[in-house]
Design a protein around this motif. Structure first.
Motif, PDB file in Angstrom:
ATOM      1  N   PHE A 351      38.498 -29.143 -32.822  1.00  0.00           N
ATOM      2  CA  PHE A 351      37.173 -29.735 -32.586  1.00  0.00           C
ATOM      3  C   PHE A 351      37.185 -30.696 -31.398  1.00  0.00           C
ATOM      4  N   ARG A 352      38.345 -31.259 -31.087  1.00  0.00           N
ATOM      5  CA  ARG A 352      38.412 -32.136 -29.907  1.00  0.00           C
ATOM      6  C   ARG A 352      38.259 -31.354 -28.613  1.00  0.00           C
ATOM      7  N   GLN A 353      38.545 -30.060 -28.649  1.00  0.00           N
ATOM      8  CA  GLN A 353      38.422 -29.239 -27.445  1.00  0.00           C
ATOM      9  C   GLN A 353      37.026 -28.648 -27.290  1.00  0.00           C
ATOM     10  N   VAL A 354      36.181 -28.782 -28.315  1.00  0.00           N
ATOM     11  CA  VAL A 354      34.806 -28.266 -28.199  1.00  0.00           C
ATOM     12  C   VAL A 354      34.057 -29.078 -27.152  1.00  0.00           C
ATOM     13  N   HIS A 355      33.274 -28.361 -26.291  1.00  0.00           N
ATOM     14  CA  HIS A 355      32.500 -29.031 -25.237  1.00  0.00           C
ATOM     15  C   HIS A 355      31.556 -30.053 -25.881  1.00  0.00           C
ATOM     16  N   PRO A 356      31.617 -31.344 -25.474  1.00  0.00           N
ATOM     17  CA  PRO A 356      30.840 -32.390 -26.164  1.00  0.00           C
ATOM     18  C   PRO A 356      29.378 -32.044 -26.423  1.00  0.00           C
ATOM     19  N   ALA A 360      27.893 -31.295 -31.773  1.00  0.00           N
ATOM     20  CA  ALA A 360      26.964 -31.649 -32.857  1.00  0.00           C
ATOM     21  C   ALA A 360      26.367 -30.407 -33.490  1.00  0.00           C
ATOM     22  N   ALA A 361      25.986 -29.417 -32.666  1.00  0.00           N
ATOM     23  CA  ALA A 361      25.386 -28.198 -33.209  1.00  0.00           C
ATOM     24  C   ALA A 361      26.387 -27.423 -34.052  1.00  0.00           C
ATOM     25  N   LEU A 362      27.671 -27.379 -33.628  1.00  0.00           N
ATOM     26  CA  LEU A 362      28.693 -26.694 -34.420  1.00  0.00           C
ATOM     27  C   LEU A 362      28.896 -27.410 -35.760  1.00  0.00           C
ATOM     28  N   GLY A 363      28.967 -28.746 -35.717  1.00  0.00           N
ATOM     29  CA  GLY A 363      29.116 -29.496 -36.956  1.00  0.00           C
ATOM     30  C   GLY A 363      27.959 -29.280 -37.900  1.00  0.00           C
ATOM     31  N   ALA A 365      26.014 -26.605 -38.049  1.00  0.00           N
ATOM     32  CA  ALA A 365      26.073 -25.237 -38.569  1.00  0.00           C
ATOM     33  C   ALA A 365      27.106 -25.138 -39.690  1.00  0.00           C
ATOM     34  N   LEU A 366      28.265 -25.785 -39.525  1.00  0.00           N
ATOM     35  CA  LEU A 366      29.277 -25.779 -40.576  1.00  0.00           C
ATOM     36  C   LEU A 366      28.782 -26.483 -41.834  1.00  0.00           C
ATOM     37  N   ALA A 367      28.109 -27.628 -41.645  1.00  0.00           N
ATOM     38  CA  ALA A 367      27.614 -28.390 -42.794  1.00  0.00           C
ATOM     39  C   ALA A 367      26.570 -27.597 -43.570  1.00  0.00           C
ATOM     40  N   GLU A 368      25.638 -26.944 -42.858  1.00  0.00           N
ATOM     41  CA  GLU A 368      24.603 -26.170 -43.535  1.00  0.00           C
ATOM     42  C   GLU A 368      25.207 -24.968 -44.252  1.00  0.00           C
ATOM     43  N   GLY A 369      26.177 -24.304 -43.595  1.00  0.00           N
ATOM     44  CA  GLY A 369      26.813 -23.165 -44.242  1.00  0.00           C
ATOM     45  C   GLY A 369      27.573 -23.570 -45.484  1.00  0.00           C
ATOM     46  N   ARG A 375      26.871 -17.374 -44.634  1.00  0.00           N
ATOM     47  CA  ARG A 375      27.756 -16.972 -43.549  1.00  0.00           C
ATOM     48  C   ARG A 375      27.411 -17.716 -42.262  1.00  0.00           C
ATOM     49  N   LEU A 376      28.431 -17.965 -41.468  1.00  0.00           N
ATOM     50  CA  LEU A 376      28.268 -18.708 -40.218  1.00  0.00           C
ATOM     51  C   LEU A 376      28.500 -17.761 -39.042  1.00  0.00           C
ATOM     52  N   GLU A 377      27.571 -17.770 -38.108  1.00  0.00           N
ATOM     53  CA  GLU A 377      27.742 -17.104 -36.819  1.00  0.00           C
ATOM     54  C   GLU A 377      27.233 -18.072 -35.766  1.00  0.00           C
ATOM     55  N   HIS A 378      28.125 -18.627 -34.981  1.00  0.00           N
ATOM     56  CA  HIS A 378      27.730 -19.698 -34.064  1.00  0.00           C
ATOM     57  C   HIS A 378      28.533 -19.593 -32.769  1.00  0.00           C
ATOM     58  N   SER A 379      27.851 -19.785 -31.650  1.00  0.00           N
ATOM     59  CA  SER A 379      28.486 -19.754 -30.329  1.00  0.00           C
ATOM     60  C   SER A 379      28.545 -21.163 -29.756  1.00  0.00           C
ATOM     61  N   PHE A 380      29.635 -21.447 -29.051  1.00  0.00           N
ATOM     62  CA  PHE A 380      29.828 -22.774 -28.470  1.00  0.00           C
ATOM     63  C   PHE A 380      30.844 -22.659 -27.340  1.00  0.00           C
ATOM     64  N   ARG A 381      30.944 -23.724 -26.562  1.00  0.00           N
ATOM     65  CA  ARG A 381      31.893 -23.748 -25.444  1.00  0.00           C
ATOM     66  C   ARG A 381      33.070 -24.653 -25.774  1.00  0.00           C
ATOM     67  N   MET A 382      34.241 -24.297 -25.201  1.00  0.00           N
ATOM     68  CA  MET A 382      35.443 -25.098 -25.396  1.00  0.00           C
ATOM     69  C   MET A 382      36.120 -25.338 -24.051  1.00  0.00           C
ATOM     70  N   ALA A 383      36.631 -26.566 -23.897  1.00  0.00           N
ATOM     71  CA  ALA A 383      37.414 -26.903 -22.711  1.00  0.00           C
ATOM     72  C   ALA A 383      38.872 -26.629 -23.046  1.00  0.00           C
ATOM     73  N   LEU A 384      39.435 -25.582 -22.461  1.00  0.00           N
ATOM     74  CA  LEU A 384      40.790 -25.159 -22.799  1.00  0.00           C
ATOM     75  C   LEU A 384      41.822 -26.027 -22.084  1.00  0.00           C
TER      76      LEU A 384
END
Length: 938
Positions: A351-356, A360-363, A365-369, A375-384
């Motif tokens: 989660f620290r690598q998720v694009h800031p 919040a949107a990923l969190g 989506a996880l909380a609601e699921g 089921r969760l289907e969610h797209s997000f960006r990550m800084a590798l």
């Protein structure tokens, strides 16, 4: 009676339903309160009411039998709007209630008093009393009613609490049964004193035989079903008299060896003495077996996961905040650049690598699921770790853990490439939607099976239908087509259905309101799997304004072509006439100015006649060009403040020679100090035309009167003559080009264009020209312009003629070199004769552009005179070549041409010419211009 509603009606109704008493009997307590209220207040009737959405319910009542009335007839609907007692001494006299059926019929109530029953600040009903006689309550009666109201509220809330406690108990039993648990209770010596009904189905043992028996001791196991190290035992755990949860032991039963998960809480009496435990037991035999099997399959899973283009994982979250990855595939290293072991050691690394901006949107989506187990289907960006920012998609399914936490089984993959494609498609679709809406494109579909058409909303608008439209057949639609277009449309649709080529075209339709619109259709056939046509689908676009604009544009283009052709013709005619006129007027001027060989008086007179004829022809050419420029809006007219006295003085000075020749006195107006809005040059040209016409058409020795008038924000300049005047028929033809109204028969000079030009110039400045005349009474022509304020300071200087700023001429200087590029021999000779008047000027003649260019580079002349039409090039290309060459870039270049159209002059200046002189030349002005240029300081 109108129904008044509480300001927070929705919340009030929610509180009422939460009480749960609408469908329940009142009970003795509430009935006693109603009877008590009646006795204390001395009224024959009393009730406890509840105000529902449309009905008033009598929850309890005394002295009448009604159970409900419509809310519109209820007095209590008004009582619940306030906080205190609501009292109506005489209902029959109160306009709010006198028409109620409770007053006019039935019980015929005359008196009402109601105390609102409020819960959480919202009144759900009343404790009320009624009487058949008008009256008022005493202070003690009111106080009693208020006290009884509070008691009623307490009874209602206590019933609610009892019901909620009962529901909670039922809910707990349901939870236990749903989870397959049995519940138990022990005494202080750890002996069973109660076992729930689920005990026997789970163990195969009779619960009654276990009562009073001590709880069997067993060794405690870990979550994998293995004994804890060091060894721990269940009875020792019970001796601690502390809560415990999910403690695993085994139990031998007729159903075999069971693995049991035990949870319990200690029970103490009021004095703090331990009384035993209450707890639950869950059979986890199957789950432990599954866990063991899962561990055996983990190796296989990792081997399979290594082949998946992404990261497989299980992720668990616990209510106490603990989180972790029980399983992470080796794809984490390939996809995320993170080792699987590192993720399992530090669950938050991911989660620290998720694009800031996406965290919040990923969190969420996880909380609601997790909350809904969806089921969760969610797209997000990550800084590798390599610094790149990439898109990922997480797909996961949640399950509930025994502690209330969530276990996610999921897959995370790099979808950067897919996102780029989706974004491109989305942008394309957005552009298409915007374009379709902006272009007013509708969709229509036709099916052959039933012959019906279906139009979308935009298509309905285009056709003038309401949306959705009614039954519409193809024949109905074809009937809308303009008869002139109908056959072509029917044939086009038939061809589209028969072949693969779509049908396209613009046609007129008649809307239901009778209006005609142009629509553009594109239709193609729809086919089944066998290739047979089953209908058609197409677009219809409203192109009415575009079609009209296209037709107008074609008309304007035709007009522009005609205008260009006219201008080109005028340009050619002007050039061809000015070229010989240049020789005629030029040489006649030289002969007249020749002091060494003066002409005899008769010859001079003949020469003057030639000059006048040439000048007249030149004036005619200039007038034609001026009229053409005005009609094509090619003549710039400025809107500035102009000193009318100065403009009139300048115009009078120019026409004085003409007036003296006819012994006509011009009577100017006294100085007025008036300023007008317009163009100084255009105003002087209009005034000169009006003054010269007055002089020409007046009888000799008669005066011409000029007067000024200021009125209503306008200034009028009137020029009055004493000529023959004009009839009404002549005035109607006055401003027609080339119509001289018969003046040509009296040998009065003119072209018939002066007044036409004058009026168009006046209108271009926002003014007008009018005429008042009668045969034998002369004519008065009036120029009207808008008045302007006199400028001051620099603004005033800007309106003054440039000649006021000229310095005295400089003394003659050294020899000057001039190159004249001209292929016409007559024009060469003419300019050579002009230069003979200036012996310190040396003229070099070039017959073409190439020769002139060589001369310019060789001698670097002080001045270049260039004809615009040369045998090998044109003046524009030549001056651009001169400006591009560093050795000739600074040369002073003047165009000397018979092309006098304004666009040609503008183009020449833009190309690099310093000035533009037109032929025929005025010898005196040319000499003055050359003096100013060649005698200026180097």
């Amino acid at each position: 009676m109108s129904i008044p509603f509480h300001p927070r009606e929705a919340q009030r109704l929610a509180v009422l339903r939460e009480l749960g008493v609408l469908d329940a009997p009142a009970g003795a307590g509430l009935d006693a309160l109603s009877a008590c209220a009646a006795r204390l207040t001395g009224t024959p009737m009393a009730a406890i009411t509840l105000i529902d959405e449309d009905v008033q319910w009598f929850l309890s009542r005394s002295g009448f039998d009604l159970t409900q009335i419509p809310r519109g007839q209820a007095f209590c609907s008004h009582a619940i709007l306030g906080d205190g007692l609501f009292e109506v001494p005489d209902l029959a006299r109160d306009p709010r209630f006198r028409d109620s059926t409770l007053v006019t019929d039935g019980p015929r109530v005359r008196f009402y008093a109601g105390q609102p029953l409020s819960i959480d600040g919202l009144a759900v009903g009343t404790l009320c009393v009624f009487d058949r006689q008008p009256r008022t309550l005493s202070a003690s009666d009111r106080d009693a009613l208020q006290q009884l109201g509070r008691a009623a509220v307490e009874l209602l809330q206590s019933r609610q609490r009892l019901r909620e406690a009962s529901r909670l108990r039922e809910r707990l039993f349901d939870f236990a049964r749903a989870g397959g648990d049995w519940m138990w209770e022990s005494d202080a010596r750890h002996r069973y004193r109660w076992l729930s009904d689920a005990y026997q189905p789970m163990t195969g043992l009779d619960p009654n035989q276990q009562l009073g028996e001590p709880i069997t001791d067993a060794q405690l196991l870990d979550t994998a079903g293995s004994p804890r190290v060091p060894a721990q035992y269940y009875r020792a755990l019970l001796d601690r008299q502390e809560p415990f949860a999910r403690v695993i032991t085994t139990k031998r039963t007729p159903r075999g060896l069971l693995y049991l998960s035990r949870s319990a809480v200690p029970v103490f009496d009021a004095a703090g003495h331990f009384e035993g435990y209450r707890g639950t037991v869950r059979d986890v035999t199957a789950s432990l077996a599954s866990a063991t099997e899962a561990r055996h399959g983990e190796v296989t899973l990792r081997e399979l996961a290594a082949q998946v283009p992404g990261m497989l994982f299980t992720f668990e979250e616990h209510p106490d905040g603990r989180a972790g990855y029980p399983f992470v595939s080796d794809g984490a290293q390939r996809v995320l650049g993170m080792p699987a072991a590192a993720l399992q050691a530090d669950a938050l690394m991911f989660f620290r690598q998720v694009h800031p901006p996406d965290l919040a949107a990923l969190g969420k989506a996880l909380a609601e699921g997790a909350a809904r187990l969806t089921r969760l289907e969610h797209s997000f960006r990550m800084a590798l770790p390599d610094g790149s920012l990439r898109w990922f998609e997480m797909r996961a399914a949640p399950t509930r853990l025994s502690d209330g936490g969530t276990l996610w089984h999921g897959f995370t993959a790099d979808v950067t490439g897919r996102k780029a494609i989706e974004e491109a498609l989305r942008a394309h679709e957005d552009r298409w939607q915007i374009a379709a809406n902006a272009a007013r494109i509708g969709i229509a579909e036709f099916t052959l099976a039933d012959g019906l058409l279906s139009l979308d909303r935009r298509a309905c608008i285009n056709h003038g239908f309401e949306y959705p439209h009614g039954r519409l057949t193809l024949d109905d639609w074809v009937a809308q087509i303009d008869p002139a277009d109908r056959d072509a449309v029917v044939a086009g649709i038939g061809q589209a259905l028969a072949g693969e080529v779509p049908f396209e075209g613009r046609y007129r339709i008649r809307r239901p309101d009778g209006s005609m619109r142009w629509l553009e259709f594109v239709v193609r056939a729809t086919r089944d799997q066998a290739g047979a046509a089953i209908g058609a689908i197409g677009t219809c676009r409203d192109v009415h304004e575009q079609q009209l604009a296209d037709e107008m544009s074609r008309g304007m283009q035709e007009a522009e072509r005609s205008s260009r052709a006219k201008n080109e013709f005028l340009s050619r005619v002007s050039h061809e006439l000015r070229t010989p006129l240049n020789g005629i007027l030029g040489f006649t001027q030289l002969m007249a100015l020749d002091e060494e060989h003066p002409l005899a008086a008769p010859q001079a007179q003949r020469l003057a006649s030639v000059q006048r004829a040439g000048r007249r022809l030149l004036d005619l050419i200039n007038d034609v060009l001026e009229l053409s420029r005005i009609e094509s809006a090619d003549l710039p007219v400025r809107a500035l403040a102009v000193d009318l006295d100065a403009a009139l003085h300048a115009s009078l000075s120019l026409v004085q020679p003409l007036a003296r020749g006819r012994t006509i006195a011009i009577e100017p107006p006294p100085p007025s100090g008036l300023w007008v809005r317009g163009d100084e040059r255009a105003i002087e040209q209009v005034l000169m035309n009006l003054l010269s016409n007055a002089i020409k058409y007046s009888t000799e020795s008669s005066p011409v009167l000029v007067s000024l008038r200021r009125e209503g924000g306008q200034v009028s300049v009137a020029v009055r003559d004493r000529g023959v005047g004009l009839s009404a028929e002549q005035q109607a033809r006055l401003f027609q080009p080339f119509d001289r109204l018969g003046a040509e028969r009296h040998r009065i000079e003119g072209s018939g264009l002066g007044l036409v030009i004058a009026r168009q110039l006046a209108e271009a400045m926002g003014g007008s020209i009018g005429v008042v005349s009668a045969p034998g009474a002369g004519s008065t022509f009036t120029l009207r312009l808008c008045e302007a304020e006199a400028p001051s300071g620099d603004a005033y200087l800007a309106t003054q003629p440039g000649a006021l700023l000229h310095e005295p001429p400089l003394p003659r200087r050294a020899l000057r070199q001039v190159v004249y590029i001209e292929d016409e021999l007559l024009n060469q000779v003419l300019l050579q004769e002009v230069f003979r008047a200036r012996p310190n000027w040396q003229l070099h003649i070039a017959d073409d552009g190439a020769t002139g260019l060589r001369l310019a580079r060789k001698i670097a002349p002080h001045l270049m005179l260039i004809d615009m039409n040369l045998p090998d090039t044109n003046g524009l290309a030549l001056v651009q070549t001169l400006r591009a060459d560093p050795s000739t870039r600074q040369l002073r270049c003047i165009a000397l041409s018979a092309d006098a159209m304004n666009e040609q002059i503008v183009a020449a200046r833009r190309a690099g010419f310093d000035d533009y002189w037109t032929k025929p030349i005025d010898v005196a002005r040319v000499l003055a211009g050359l003096d100013a240029l060649l005698d200026a300081p180097d």
